[in-house]
Design an enzyme around this catalytic site. Sequence first.
Site, PDB file in Angstrom:
ATOM      1  CB  CYS A   1     -12.948   3.720  22.725  1.00 36.05           C
ATOM      2  SG  CYS A   1     -14.421   4.097  23.649  1.00 36.05           S
TER       3      CYS A   1
ATOM      4  CB  SER B   1      -0.890  -0.014   1.243  1.00 33.55           C
ATOM      5  OG  SER B   1      -1.655   1.157   1.299  1.00 33.55           O
TER       6      SER B   1
END
Lengths: 383, 71
Positions: A329, A203
């Site tokens: 989170c 990439s």
Amino acid sequence: MKEHAYIYADNAATTKLAPEALDAMMPFLTNDYGNPSSLYSFSRSSKKALEESRAIIAECINADPEEIIFTCGGTESDNWAIKNFVHSDLHRSRNIIISRIEHHAIFYSCREAATFSDYTITAVPVDKEGKIILPTYEISVAKRPDGISIMLANNEIGTIENIAQLVEIAHKQNIPFHTDAVQAIGHIPVDVKKLGVDMMSASAHKFNGPKGIGFLYVKQDTPLIPFMNGGEQEAGRRAGTENVAGIVGMAAALKLNCGRMLENNKKLERMTDTFHSIVSESLPCAVFNGAFADRLPGHICLSLPGISAEGLMHVLDLRGIAVSTGAACNSSSTEISHVLNAIGLPDDLARGTIRITFGADNAEEDASLVANEIIKSYKKMLS
Amino acid sequence: MPEKTIKTTPCDACDKAALSKDEIGICKKLLGKETERFYCLDCLAQYLECDVDELLAKIEEFKQEGCTLFL
């Protein structure tokens, strides 16, 4: 209140576009906008640039130009490699081997193969440094899976696997081998002939190239199913008008990074040593994860007990430093990364794990600045 | 009728008596969910050596992400 300019220390997430890459791209974002597939003279420069870029990239990894297929990035390349195992003619065992620390692009592609194609996935365990446990790998390979995909360097802990050794074992059983080299290419020497891999993902934005472009290396004579249909681009294997500017930028960035690799890595090693000694001296409780020797340059995975890594990451952001966390989170819960679980890191340390990745654009003094800010912030969070 | 009592959380550093939901949320987010120290935005900014505006921007981002600490 900040005593320094903003420090970007998350180069494993993405890197700054090299000015040389941008310069190379500009003509193809402006005047040279011809479609490389068109037959008139106006498209000649686009077509020429495409093939020159392919040759540059091939040379950087010791491949042949026709072995390079342009994709939209590492995720597409990983998806393609796994789908190719599933749709190949092998179907010996309807099984694919991966490691327990693969990127989600591999994990989720395998999950799809398991759900819709009745495949079983064997996730080979790793040791506490993140290295493949060889005897277990050999037992799994002996069952003759349809393909193996194991990453060259891990994105969270920076451990570099001995891919050449793993490939040798696989090839004794004629099993095709893919490696996700997204974190490695442009940062450590990568030679596909020495590695022996059949497929390899890359990439551009991980090595100072533009986002939205990457490539899949496919060794000559490796059977490959087309990933997208609808055109004859990339020898009929990947339809769609090519991202010429992105491809040209990717080639320029890779050539630049390979040229400055030795010098850059020496700097990154010094930075890592500086960071390590400052943090270790002030915080004896600190744990550094990943392999000690076989590790990506500038890559640090640090665990600190008794705090939330997410909190520390935000506090550091407020103090003008970008790092990332191994635990994401999810609004109400904090999930511990599968990589940290796989290396057997205790939950308390895993919850307090951050990743610091220095790159070519960091100043050498950033290492001590980041180390001291982490120490200061950690003590504030604990007190 | 018994008198209704409302539990308030004071700032640990100044005399502000009742912290807002956002102030409690940002303290939990940055110092840890189990923290027993709570600060008003001014004192938290001073403690972390940042600007109040940056804390407010963080609070907005956390809310947009759906963080339940700010509900």
